[in-house]
Design a protein around this motif. Structure first.
Motif, PDB file in Angstrom:
ATOM      1  N   MET A   1       0.838  -1.204   0.000  1.00 62.68           N
ATOM      2  CA  MET A   1       0.000   0.000   0.000  1.00 62.68           C
ATOM      3  C   MET A   1       0.872   1.252   0.000  1.00 62.68           C
ATOM      4  O   MET A   1       0.623   2.205  -0.748  1.00 62.68           O
ATOM      5  N   VAL A   2       1.911   1.232   0.852  1.00 54.58           N
ATOM      6  CA  VAL A   2       2.735   2.433   0.972  1.00 54.58           C
ATOM      7  C   VAL A   2       3.666   2.576  -0.229  1.00 54.58           C
ATOM      8  O   VAL A   2       3.891   3.687  -0.726  1.00 54.58           O
TER       9      VAL A   2
ATOM     10  N   MET B   1       1.557   4.192  -2.772  1.00 52.56           N
ATOM     11  CA  MET B   1       1.294   5.613  -2.502  1.00 52.56           C
ATOM     12  C   MET B   1       2.526   6.455  -2.806  1.00 52.56           C
ATOM     13  O   MET B   1       2.429   7.564  -3.336  1.00 52.56           O
TER      14      MET B   1
ATOM     15  N   VAL C   1       0.341   9.479  -4.343  1.00 55.39           N
ATOM     16  CA  VAL C   1      -0.996   9.458  -3.750  1.00 55.39           C
ATOM     17  C   VAL C   1      -0.970  10.336  -2.494  1.00 55.39           C
ATOM     18  O   VAL C   1      -0.100  10.181  -1.652  1.00 55.39           O
ATOM     19  N   PRO C   2      -1.903  11.285  -2.398  1.00 57.28           N
ATOM     20  CA  PRO C   2      -1.872  12.191  -1.243  1.00 57.28           C
ATOM     21  C   PRO C   2      -2.454  11.539   0.013  1.00 57.28           C
ATOM     22  O   PRO C   2      -2.919  10.398  -0.031  1.00 57.28           O
ATOM     23  N   PHE C   3      -2.416  12.267   1.101  1.00 57.14           N
ATOM     24  CA  PHE C   3      -2.946  11.750   2.361  1.00 57.14           C
ATOM     25  C   PHE C   3      -3.544  12.914   3.132  1.00 57.14           C
ATOM     26  O   PHE C   3      -3.188  14.066   2.919  1.00 57.14           O
TER      27      PHE C   3
ATOM     28  N   GLU D   1      -5.259  14.383   7.052  1.00 60.47           N
ATOM     29  CA  GLU D   1      -5.016  14.267   8.483  1.00 60.47           C
ATOM     30  C   GLU D   1      -5.715  13.036   9.060  1.00 60.47           C
ATOM     31  O   GLU D   1      -5.146  12.301   9.843  1.00 60.47           O
ATOM     32  N   ASP D   2      -6.968  12.826   8.659  1.00 57.57           N
ATOM     33  CA  ASP D   2      -7.699  11.653   9.135  1.00 57.57           C
ATOM     34  C   ASP D   2      -8.011  10.764   7.942  1.00 57.57           C
ATOM     35  O   ASP D   2      -8.707  11.172   7.030  1.00 57.57           O
ATOM     36  N   GLU D   3      -7.479   9.572   7.975  1.00 57.10           N
ATOM     37  CA  GLU D   3      -7.716   8.634   6.874  1.00 57.10           C
ATOM     38  C   GLU D   3      -8.502   7.433   7.357  1.00 57.10           C
ATOM     39  O   GLU D   3      -8.461   6.382   6.749  1.00 57.10           O
ATOM     40  N   SER D   4      -9.196   7.585   8.491  1.00 57.45           N
ATOM     41  CA  SER D   4      -9.863   6.405   9.034  1.00 57.45           C
ATOM     42  C   SER D   4     -11.251   6.192   8.427  1.00 57.45           C
ATOM     43  O   SER D   4     -11.848   5.144   8.626  1.00 57.45           O
TER      44      SER D   4
ATOM     45  N   LYS E   1     -12.534   4.996   5.488  1.00 55.05           N
ATOM     46  CA  LYS E   1     -11.902   4.299   4.370  1.00 55.05           C
ATOM     47  C   LYS E   1     -12.627   4.546   3.050  1.00 55.05           C
ATOM     48  O   LYS E   1     -12.083   4.263   1.987  1.00 55.05           O
TER      49      LYS E   1
ATOM     50  N   SER F   1     -10.687   7.377   1.531  1.00 61.81           N
ATOM     51  CA  SER F   1      -9.236   7.258   1.678  1.00 61.81           C
ATOM     52  C   SER F   1      -8.661   6.687   0.381  1.00 61.81           C
ATOM     53  O   SER F   1      -8.982   5.561  -0.004  1.00 61.81           O
ATOM     54  N   LEU F   2      -7.861   7.491  -0.304  1.00 66.37           N
ATOM     55  CA  LEU F   2      -7.340   7.071  -1.610  1.00 66.37           C
ATOM     56  C   LEU F   2      -6.278   5.992  -1.431  1.00 66.37           C
ATOM     57  O   LEU F   2      -5.177   6.265  -0.982  1.00 66.37           O
ATOM     58  N   THR F   3      -6.656   4.758  -1.749  1.00 66.92           N
ATOM     59  CA  THR F   3      -5.705   3.645  -1.641  1.00 66.92           C
ATOM     60  C   THR F   3      -5.827   2.795  -2.900  1.00 66.92           C
ATOM     61  O   THR F   3      -6.672   1.909  -2.963  1.00 66.92           O
TER      62      THR F   3
END
Lengths: 716, 279
Positions: free
Chosen positions: B28-29, B32, B37-39, B41-44, B46, B49-51
């Motif tokens: 995944m990382v 990214m 791929v941006p991120f 503050e809160d990616e919880s 889903k 959440s761009l994955t």
């Protein structure tokens, strides 16, 4: 010209035809759609020549080789170095995220000095002078033995320089953060009478019996273990995981044995009893026979650790214990390993010794696929430390924690408030040690704290002087393997970019402070720079280190056949129970290591936090894992807000139901709950489990011995 | 309709060994980091959440201590669509030709500047492999320095997804062209996730090339839209006839069963071929 109906229609049709045929419309539409997306704030990364630089990661003790892809000299991507002997191309998510640490805007950008509650930026010269003057004052006042130093790791030349510096001042108070390596060292002293640590040749073992080690949750050298684990199928090797919870390692194992928490030692001793009473132990291995205590051990095991008795303690059926013992000892190259979770905390010596007893009985010490007794790392050869009279006098006083435990040191420091100055390098004890509040209080009570750190972590926030360090991508550093690796490889980290901020290599910072102190302290550091020092003290290793970026120090098992002293185990040391009484706290809270969350001295990167499941972290809430049965008994259901309370503290959490955890056990992830205001990707997310845990010191090792604490939980 | 008249077509695909996958998240990382791929503050949450690559955790649903879990990495499946003719669910519905099927590589493209954000493709994709940029990407100050020029950062209002690291394919082809070779080698084009996976669970290559590891692992049936002949291999939601180019392998029957939805008793009949032939 007169516009009549005919010419009007003609012109109109002509115009329509013109518009339809002309590309202008489509071009304008295209342009406008591009224009609407061509916003100045959408970055357009610069292009340029592609190059690759090799270095070594030091985010965890795994020390993987990295290949950093650069565009026009600018690092853009971190990949695993394919020809590096530890990770052969693989890389974990934290290593890949390295550039987020490098460019983190919440990094410490310049030296800082505390004034009241705030920090003030100062120059490097002033900062170094300030530290040198203060330490000289303490030394001149005859209190040099009250200067202490805590580093993240204990090996390599940067921790070496810190240790040497504190020694030159006249103090024995040099500590590295406690890990399973320390417990292994003490276990080897007791059972083999040798000084060294234990490595496990997992990639050649055909039967790995893991007592709660998180082999694929980041234990030891994570990528190396991932590789050894995933080649199991091809090699026909077996992995058995003993753990009260279905961790990723347990899920990936061939067999999962759910023993009750903190009964791993009992299971190992029960297996040893089966092996000995059936005469299955490897008699051929020990030419001179077993050392002292074997008969006592046999009798003790027979009396206390019959399969039935152990079944009662561990909750594992007697037949399973007998079968497991037989399968283990009859395997070609079995190995038993201990060190729970990531192995970043020590553990009970009874447990480590019981597990290692299985290795001894299987006769796998220093064999291919077995457990290797590795002598202490000694490639770095230092000249003698010069000491003046004051230092020589002060060094006679013993270290504050004779066992060398950093937890013990802070307990003592908090109790008698005798520490005058503390140097901290790349470590974050106020976050990473159990009973984080007490450690924080102890650090607050120390009059002069200097932190050598890249980030404003919980410990650095308490410092009086902050000397910002290069991240691993900006620094030179030798990185010897350890952490349960059998093969020995020492890597060399090399800067892949000029420092992004006004930082220094901590090695250079310590050299500068020593020089500023002059006298014998300055004389003990004859090198102009850290790199010169590194080249001088690594001696024979340097050419390999500098040429290929690593030096393979040892690839084959040590040749010795050590004798075994069974006395310690034969005494049947008492188990150390988790803190708290069952009457007040009906449940057991165990820490859970998650490979996607950095739980040691560094906080997780934004990328790493992004990968964390919403069943672990939801918004700012951490979810604790419990069996639906446990939840029902405590009137909780999925997603409920709940208060979890232990003898050390309480916290508000959310509930996540998971069938794979033993009823009565609650698990909570390590590494969350950072209080780092400027890093909004981790700040205030979740709870630091170390605020709920307390150390329970093991009388035999002087180290924190327990994995977990008693707890209760109720709806918030 | 075959667009590439020159030489043999590739059909790039991926095989994930679910018995090796440890759920560590490296893929995944790596994805990214490779693809800018941006991120947030809160990616919880889903759902937003761009994955491009997302690792799902599945369980066998049994109670303690019979519970088992398995991690399932999910990139874009690069579906060939019914009959494997390139009518992927997303390509079929895109009104802007912002996503298209490349017959020479089998890769489903995504052209961000063509996309106007209608999100039909997201509705059409049965794998939740597509993500919408609800916000402009924002990198913390200074972190823009690590962005790669190989993949353009996206803007608010467009859909993005896994591209099988298409830029790496382009680079490999460019190199082959410069070196006057007709084709690229298997190892010259590997996705970032494949390269990073510390467990070696991901294999990538040309499904049309019998020498490539992916072909040998799953034995795609060329006469049956690439359906795996290896009974331990399966594709997600096989019976939708989307013909994905991502295959999964597991020795565990419950894991293979989790790859699709089955009526009671249906699994026993189809477990060795996961549903009807596609013809």
């Amino acid at each position: 010209m007169k516009i009549d109906r005919r010419s009007f229609l003609g012109l109109g049709l002509g115009a329509a035809a013109g518009v339809a045929v002309s590309p202008a419309t489509w071009k304008l539409m295209d342009d406008s759609s591009i224009w609407t997306q061509n916003w100045s704030w959408t970055p357009v990364p610069r292009d340029g020549e592609v190059t690759f630089d090799n270095t070594v990661c030091s985010l965890c003790p795994g020390n993987c080789g990295l290949s950093v892809r650069k565009i026009d000299g600018r690092p853009v991507k971190i990949e695993g170095r394919a020809d590096y002997p530890v990770n052969t191309g693989g890389v974990c998510l934290h290593g890949v995220s390295g550039l987020q640490y490098l460019y983190d805007p919440s990094r410490i950008k310049t030296p800082l000095k505390r004034t009241g509650d705030t920090f003030e930026a100062i120059s490097w010269d002033d900062a170094l002078e300030l530290v040198a003057t203060k330490l000289a004052e303490i030394k001149d006042a005859g209190k040099a033995d009250r200067i202490a130093c805590v580093t993240n790791h204990g090996v390599g030349t940067i921790p070496g320089l810190f240790g040497r510096f504190v020694k030159a001042l006249g103090s024995n108070n040099v500590y590295a953060m406690d890990t399973m390596d320390k417990t292994w060292e003490k276990t080897l002293e007791k059972m083999h009478g040798v000084h060294g640590t234990l490595g496990f040749d997992l990639e050649n073992s055909d039967f790995v019996l893991s007592f709660g080690t998180g082999l694929i949750e980041g234990w030891g050298s994570p990528v190396s273990n991932f590789k050894a684990n995933s080649s199991r199928k091809e090699r026909g090797a077996t992995l058995v995981q003993v753990e009260p919870r279905l961790s990723n390692t347990a899920a990936n194992a061939d067999t999962w044995i759910a023993a009750k928490p903190n009964t791993e030692a009992d299971l190992a001793l029960g297996m040893a009893n089966v092996i000995i009473s059936n005469n299955l132990y490897n008699t051929g291995y020990y030419v001179s026979g077993f050392g002292p205590g074997f008969d006592e051990l046999t009798a003790m095991l027979k009396e206390n650790y019959s399969p039935e008795a152990v079944a009662q303690t561990t909750g594992i059926k007697a037949a399973v214990i007998v079968d497991l013992a037989k399968r283990f000892v009859k395997a070609g190259a079995p190995v038993a390993i201990a060190g729970k979770g990531k192995g970043a905390t020590p553990g009970s010596m009874r447990e480590f010794a019981a597990v290692h007893l299985l290795n001894c009985l299987a006769g796998n010490i220093n064999t291919k696929g077995g457990a290797w007794i590795l002598s202490p790392q000694d490639y770095d050869q230092w000249p003698a430390v010069e000491m003046d009279d004051a230092a020589s006098e002060a060094i006679e006083k013993p270290a504050m924690d004779p066992a060398g435990s950093v937890a013990g040191f802070f307990a003592k420091a908090g109790a008698d408030k005798s520490v005058e100055a503390l140097l901290i390098s790349d470590a974050n004890p106020c976050f990473a040690l159990a009973d984080a509040q007490a450690v924080t209080k102890a650090v607050q009570d120390i009059p002069f704290v200097v932190s050598f750190s890249s980030f404003m972590d919980e410990t650095t926030q308490l410092a009086d002087v902050v000397l910002p360090s290069h991240t691993f991508l900006e620094r030179t550093e030798d990185l010897p393997s350890g952490a349960g690796m059998a093969r020995r490889v020492t890597g060399l980290a090399k800067p892949v970019i000029d420092p992004v901020f006004n930082t220094k290599n901590p090695g250079d910072a310590i050299l500068a402070i020593a020089k500023a102190m002059e006298g014998t302290v300055g004389d003990s550091f004859p090198w102009e720079s850290y790199e010169e020092c590194l080249e001088a003290v690594t001696g024979d290793l340097w050419s390999d280190l500098s040429d290929q970026g690593y030096a393979a120090v040892q690839e084959t098992p040590p040749a010795t056949r050590p004798s075994v002293d069974f006395t310690f185990v034969a005494q049947n040391p008492a188990p150390i129970a988790a803190e708290g009484t069952e009457a007040d706290f009906a449940l057991i809270l165990v820490p859970l290591d998650n490979v996607r969350i950095a739980a040691g001295s560094i906080a997780s990167s934004p990328f790493a936090v992004k990968t964390v499941a919403d069943t672990v972290l939801l918004g700012k809430d951490v979810l604790v894992e419990m069996n639906p049965e446990t939840a029902k008994a405590n009137k909780l259901s999925q997603g409920d807000l709940a208060v979890i309370e232990t003898p050390r503290g309480k916290a508000t959490v959310k509930v996540n139901l998971f069938e794979g955890i033993m009823p009565g056990v609650v698990a909570m992830v390590k590494g969350l709950g950072h209080a780092m205001d400027e890093n909004r990707y981790v700040n205030g997310k979740g709870v630091n489990i170390n605020e709920l845990m307390g150390p329970v010191m093991d009388a035999d090792s002087g180290l924190d011995a327990v994995w977990g604490i008693r707890a209760k939980i109720s709806k918030a | 309709m075959k667009q590439d008249k020159h030489g043999k077509n590739h059909k790039f695909g991926m095989v994930v060994d679910l018995d090796k996958c440890t759920g560590c998240g490296s893929c995944m990382v790596a994805c990214m980091s490779e693809n800018n791929v941006p991120f947030k503050e809160d990616e919880s949450n889903k759902k937003d959440s761009l994955t491009w690559m997302r690792v799902y955790k599945i369980t066998n649903g049994k109670s303690f201590p019979e519970t088992e879990i398995c991690y399932m990495p999910r990139p874009c499946m690069h579906c060939g669509g019914k009959g494997d003719h390139g009518h992927s669910p997303c390509v079929s519905v895109c009104p802007a030709v912002a996503t298209d099927y490349d017959h020479s590589s089998g890769i489903v493209s995504q052209i961000y500047t063509r996309c106007f954000g209608c999100r039909y493709c997201m509705g059409a994709c049965p794998y939740h492999a597509r993500y919408f940029n609800w916000w402009d990407p924002k990198w913390p100050e200074g972190m823009e320095s690590y962005l790669s020029p190989d993949v353009s950062p996206r803007m608010r209002g467009v859909v993005e997804k896994c591209s099988f690291c298409f830029h790496r394919y382009q680079e490999a082809r460019d190199l082959a062209y410069v070196e006057e070779r007709d084709d690229i080698e298997e190892q010259e084009y590997q996705t970032a996730c494949t390269q990073a996976c510390p467990a070696g669970a991901i294999t990538f290559g040309d499904l049309n090339n019998p020498d490539h590891a992916v072909s040998q692992l799953v034995e795609p049936d060329a006469h049956n839209c690439g359906k795996p002949k290896n009974p331990k291999a399966f594709r997600l939601l096989e019976r939708l006839q989307t013909n994905p180019k991502v295959y999964y392998v597991s020795e565990r029957e419950w894991v293979r069963k989790a790859g699709d939805n089955y009526l009671d008793g249906e699994w026993e009949k189809v477990k060795n071929n996961h549903g009807k032939d596609h013809g």
